[in-house]
Scaffold this motif. Structure first.
Motif, PDB file in Angstrom:
ATOM      1  N   LEU A   8       0.818  -1.199   0.000  1.00 44.46           N
ATOM      2  CA  LEU A   8       0.000   0.000   0.000  1.00 44.46           C
ATOM      3  C   LEU A   8       0.859   1.258   0.000  1.00 44.46           C
ATOM      4  O   LEU A   8       0.533   2.240  -0.653  1.00 44.46           O
ATOM      5  CB  LEU A   8      -0.938  -0.011   1.207  1.00 44.46           C
ATOM      6  CG  LEU A   8      -2.025   1.037   1.238  1.00 44.46           C
ATOM      7  CD1 LEU A   8      -2.881   0.978  -0.010  1.00 44.46           C
ATOM      8  CD2 LEU A   8      -2.887   0.885   2.468  1.00 44.46           C
ATOM      9  N   SER A   9       1.991   1.215   0.666  1.00 41.60           N
ATOM     10  CA  SER A   9       2.868   2.390   0.707  1.00 41.60           C
ATOM     11  C   SER A   9       3.452   2.721  -0.666  1.00 41.60           C
ATOM     12  O   SER A   9       3.820   3.862  -0.933  1.00 41.60           O
ATOM     13  CB  SER A   9       3.997   2.183   1.715  1.00 41.60           C
ATOM     14  OG  SER A   9       4.786   1.069   1.345  1.00 41.60           O
ATOM     15  N   ASP A  10       3.514   1.729  -1.550  1.00 37.84           N
ATOM     16  CA  ASP A  10       4.031   1.955  -2.905  1.00 37.84           C
ATOM     17  C   ASP A  10       2.986   2.583  -3.828  1.00 37.84           C
ATOM     18  O   ASP A  10       3.329   3.124  -4.872  1.00 37.84           O
ATOM     19  CB  ASP A  10       4.494   0.637  -3.539  1.00 37.84           C
ATOM     20  CG  ASP A  10       5.652   0.004  -2.804  1.00 37.84           C
ATOM     21  OD1 ASP A  10       6.433   0.747  -2.180  1.00 37.84           O
ATOM     22  OD2 ASP A  10       5.770  -1.232  -2.863  1.00 37.84           O
ATOM     23  N   VAL A  11       1.715   2.499  -3.441  1.00 32.38           N
ATOM     24  CA  VAL A  11       0.641   2.989  -4.294  1.00 32.38           C
ATOM     25  C   VAL A  11       0.786   4.487  -4.554  1.00 32.38           C
ATOM     26  O   VAL A  11       0.564   4.955  -5.665  1.00 32.38           O
ATOM     27  CB  VAL A  11      -0.737   2.654  -3.690  1.00 32.38           C
ATOM     28  CG1 VAL A  11      -1.854   3.332  -4.452  1.00 32.38           C
ATOM     29  CG2 VAL A  11      -0.936   1.150  -3.687  1.00 32.38           C
ATOM     30  N   THR A  12       1.178   5.235  -3.543  1.00 34.49           N
ATOM     31  CA  THR A  12       1.333   6.679  -3.731  1.00 34.49           C
ATOM     32  C   THR A  12       2.332   6.976  -4.835  1.00 34.49           C
ATOM     33  O   THR A  12       2.088   7.828  -5.682  1.00 34.49           O
ATOM     34  CB  THR A  12       1.782   7.368  -2.429  1.00 34.49           C
ATOM     35  OG1 THR A  12       3.020   6.809  -1.997  1.00 34.49           O
ATOM     36  CG2 THR A  12       0.754   7.207  -1.332  1.00 34.49           C
ATOM     37  N   VAL A  13       3.445   6.260  -4.831  1.00 33.28           N
ATOM     38  CA  VAL A  13       4.473   6.471  -5.840  1.00 33.28           C
ATOM     39  C   VAL A  13       3.970   6.045  -7.216  1.00 33.28           C
ATOM     40  O   VAL A  13       4.192   6.745  -8.209  1.00 33.28           O
ATOM     41  CB  VAL A  13       5.769   5.703  -5.475  1.00 33.28           C
ATOM     42  CG1 VAL A  13       6.807   5.813  -6.573  1.00 33.28           C
ATOM     43  CG2 VAL A  13       6.328   6.209  -4.151  1.00 33.28           C
ATOM     44  N   LEU A  14       3.262   4.926  -7.280  1.00 36.54           N
ATOM     45  CA  LEU A  14       2.730   4.448  -8.557  1.00 36.54           C
ATOM     46  C   LEU A  14       1.761   5.452  -9.170  1.00 36.54           C
ATOM     47  O   LEU A  14       1.839   5.754 -10.363  1.00 36.54           O
ATOM     48  CB  LEU A  14       2.017   3.107  -8.373  1.00 36.54           C
ATOM     49  CG  LEU A  14       2.901   1.910  -8.082  1.00 36.54           C
ATOM     50  CD1 LEU A  14       2.046   0.697  -7.725  1.00 36.54           C
ATOM     51  CD2 LEU A  14       3.786   1.597  -9.271  1.00 36.54           C
ATOM     52  N   ILE A  15       0.853   5.964  -8.365  1.00 34.82           N
ATOM     53  CA  ILE A  15      -0.138   6.906  -8.879  1.00 34.82           C
ATOM     54  C   ILE A  15       0.537   8.181  -9.369  1.00 34.82           C
ATOM     55  O   ILE A  15       0.295   8.640 -10.483  1.00 34.82           O
ATOM     56  CB  ILE A  15      -1.196   7.234  -7.805  1.00 34.82           C
ATOM     57  CG1 ILE A  15      -2.018   5.986  -7.496  1.00 34.82           C
ATOM     58  CG2 ILE A  15      -2.095   8.384  -8.262  1.00 34.82           C
ATOM     59  CD1 ILE A  15      -2.934   6.142  -6.298  1.00 34.82           C
ATOM     60  N   ARG A  16       1.368   8.766  -8.522  1.00 28.65           N
ATOM     61  CA  ARG A  16       2.023  10.026  -8.881  1.00 28.65           C
ATOM     62  C   ARG A  16       2.932   9.853 -10.095  1.00 28.65           C
ATOM     63  O   ARG A  16       2.907  10.682 -11.026  1.00 28.65           O
ATOM     64  CB  ARG A  16       2.830  10.562  -7.694  1.00 28.65           C
ATOM     65  CG  ARG A  16       3.452  11.919  -7.960  1.00 28.65           C
ATOM     66  CD  ARG A  16       4.271  12.451  -6.775  1.00 28.65           C
ATOM     67  NE  ARG A  16       3.534  12.399  -5.532  1.00 28.65           N
ATOM     68  CZ  ARG A  16       3.837  11.583  -4.502  1.00 28.65           C
ATOM     69  NH1 ARG A  16       4.855  10.765  -4.587  1.00 28.65           N
ATOM     70  NH2 ARG A  16       3.117  11.591  -3.414  1.00 28.65           N
ATOM     71  N   THR A  17       3.717   8.795 -10.108  1.00 29.93           N
ATOM     72  CA  THR A  17       4.643   8.560 -11.211  1.00 29.93           C
ATOM     73  C   THR A  17       3.908   8.384 -12.532  1.00 29.93           C
ATOM     74  O   THR A  17       4.257   9.009 -13.538  1.00 29.93           O
ATOM     75  CB  THR A  17       5.525   7.330 -10.934  1.00 29.93           C
ATOM     76  OG1 THR A  17       6.261   7.557  -9.734  1.00 29.93           O
ATOM     77  CG2 THR A  17       6.481   7.060 -12.078  1.00 29.93           C
TER      78      THR A  17
END
Length: 69
Positions: A8-17
């Protein structure tokens, strides 16, 4: 094809990227997804703080299923 397990913590990076790769503002992405800019901002900051259909996450890899732990 191997499935990618995403924390879940990686989701922020995936969305923004992915949003940036597509050259979209938060407002533009929100319009495409049917949500407002504030919701996109919340997703990019802390996706655990908001209840959203996980199909939205497919903006990062729309051709593959995404598992979130």
């Amino acid at each position: 094809m191997a499935l990618k397990k995403v924390n879940l913590s990686d989701v922020t990076v995936l969305i923004r990227t992915r949003r940036r790769e597509l050259g979209l503002t938060q407002k533009q992405l929100g319009e495409r997804l049917g949500i407002d800019q504030r919701t996109v901002s919340s997703l990019e900051k802390n996706p655990g703080s908001i209840s959203v259909n996980l199909s939205l996450i497919h903006i990062s890899e729309p051709t593959r299923p995404l598992y979130i732990s």
